[in-house]
Scaffold this active site. Structure first.
Site, PDB file in Angstrom:
ATOM      1  N   GLY A 169     -12.595   0.157  60.287  1.00  0.00           N
ATOM      2  CA  GLY A 169     -13.423  -0.961  59.832  1.00  0.00           C
ATOM      3  C   GLY A 169     -12.997  -2.255  60.487  1.00  0.00           C
ATOM      4  O   GLY A 169     -12.085  -2.273  61.315  1.00  0.00           O
ATOM      5  N   GLU A 186     -17.814  -0.534  63.925  1.00  0.00           N
ATOM      6  CA  GLU A 186     -16.351  -0.398  63.912  1.00  0.00           C
ATOM      7  C   GLU A 186     -15.943   1.077  63.936  1.00  0.00           C
ATOM      8  O   GLU A 186     -14.981   1.453  64.607  1.00  0.00           O
ATOM      9  CB  GLU A 186     -15.765  -1.096  62.687  1.00  0.00           C
ATOM     10  CG  GLU A 186     -15.853  -2.622  62.718  1.00  0.00           C
ATOM     11  CD  GLU A 186     -14.818  -3.255  63.651  1.00  0.00           C
ATOM     12  OE1 GLU A 186     -13.897  -2.535  64.116  1.00  0.00           O
ATOM     13  OE2 GLU A 186     -14.926  -4.455  63.931  1.00  0.00           O
ATOM     14  N   GLU A 206     -13.676   2.546  66.913  1.00  0.00           N
ATOM     15  CA  GLU A 206     -12.313   3.002  66.604  1.00  0.00           C
ATOM     16  C   GLU A 206     -12.158   4.518  66.602  1.00  0.00           C
ATOM     17  O   GLU A 206     -11.031   5.024  66.737  1.00  0.00           O
ATOM     18  CB  GLU A 206     -11.865   2.437  65.246  1.00  0.00           C
ATOM     19  CG  GLU A 206     -11.759   0.907  65.269  1.00  0.00           C
ATOM     20  CD  GLU A 206     -11.288   0.325  63.946  1.00  0.00           C
ATOM     21  OE1 GLU A 206     -11.130   1.077  62.968  1.00  0.00           O
ATOM     22  OE2 GLU A 206     -11.076  -0.909  63.906  1.00  0.00           O
ATOM     23  N   GLU A 216      -4.591   5.931  67.081  1.00  0.00           N
ATOM     24  CA  GLU A 216      -4.869   7.333  66.795  1.00  0.00           C
ATOM     25  C   GLU A 216      -5.930   7.392  65.713  1.00  0.00           C
ATOM     26  O   GLU A 216      -6.090   6.450  64.938  1.00  0.00           O
ATOM     27  CB  GLU A 216      -3.614   8.045  66.244  1.00  0.00           C
ATOM     28  CG  GLU A 216      -2.515   8.313  67.244  1.00  0.00           C
ATOM     29  CD  GLU A 216      -1.329   9.007  66.568  1.00  0.00           C
ATOM     30  OE1 GLU A 216      -1.554   9.999  65.849  1.00  0.00           O
ATOM     31  OE2 GLU A 216      -0.199   8.536  66.751  1.00  0.00           O
TER      32      GLU A 216
END
Ligand code: ZN
Length: 171
Positions: free
Chosen positions: A72, A88, A92, A139
């Site tokens: 986020g 996001e 990510e 990660e």
């Protein structure tokens, strides 16, 4: 909670303080306007794999550097909270998410940003794509709910707890 600012963000003149609606607020005499300081909205998303494991990312930088959290980030001025959460998540984790439902809106003070933050939490029922960590995530991976690492943000754990207690029978 928010640090006081000295200069008007609209015209650059010095700010004073004026009583308004029971609060001392920053005021620009030149522009005859109050300068409001409000929490910053952030959006985050919960997704689960087929085994009911939840997606987390390992943060690459502060705040919460080298700790796990939900994917986020801050809502940009030209996007809705859902768009922000989707963007996001993609940045990510590489996953495209859909079918959002709102879980809750949480409030947290941030020492790092020196302000308060509203964390808008969505559950996304569907996702596609290949999991690959990107942007400020080092990660990304799915974790069993009974074996979660310590999360960087208390508000994220609250969202997970809320979702689990609301949805427990069908999860
Ligand atoms: Zn001004």
């Amino acid at each position: 909670m928010q640090d006081k600012i000295e200069f008007c963000p609209y015209c650059g003149n010095s700010l004073s303080t004026k009583r308004n609606e029971g609060r001392d607020r920053l005021y620009c005499e030149a522009g005859k306007r109050f300068v409001y300081q409000n929490p910053i909205p952030a959006a985050t998303g919960l997704i689960f794999d087929k085994e009911g494991k939840i997606l987390l990312v390992l943060r690459g930088r502060e705040p919460g550097g080298n700790q796990w959290c939900l994917p986020g980030g801050f809502v940009e001025t030209d996007e809705t909270p859902i768009q922000a959460a989707k963007r996001e998540l993609f940045e990510e984790t590489g996953l495209n998410v859909s079918s959002p439902t709102l879980i809750d809106v949480n409030f947290q003070n941030s020492l790092f940003y020196k302000t308060s933050i509203l964390i808008i939490g969505y559950h996304f029922a569907e996702y596609s794509g290949t999991l690959i960590a990107g942007d400020d995530a080092e990660e990304a991976g799915f974790f069993a709910l009974n074996n979660l690492p310590d999360l960087a943000f208390e508000s994220h754990m609250e969202l997970i707890d809320k979702f689990v207690s609301d949805k427990a029978p069908s999860l």
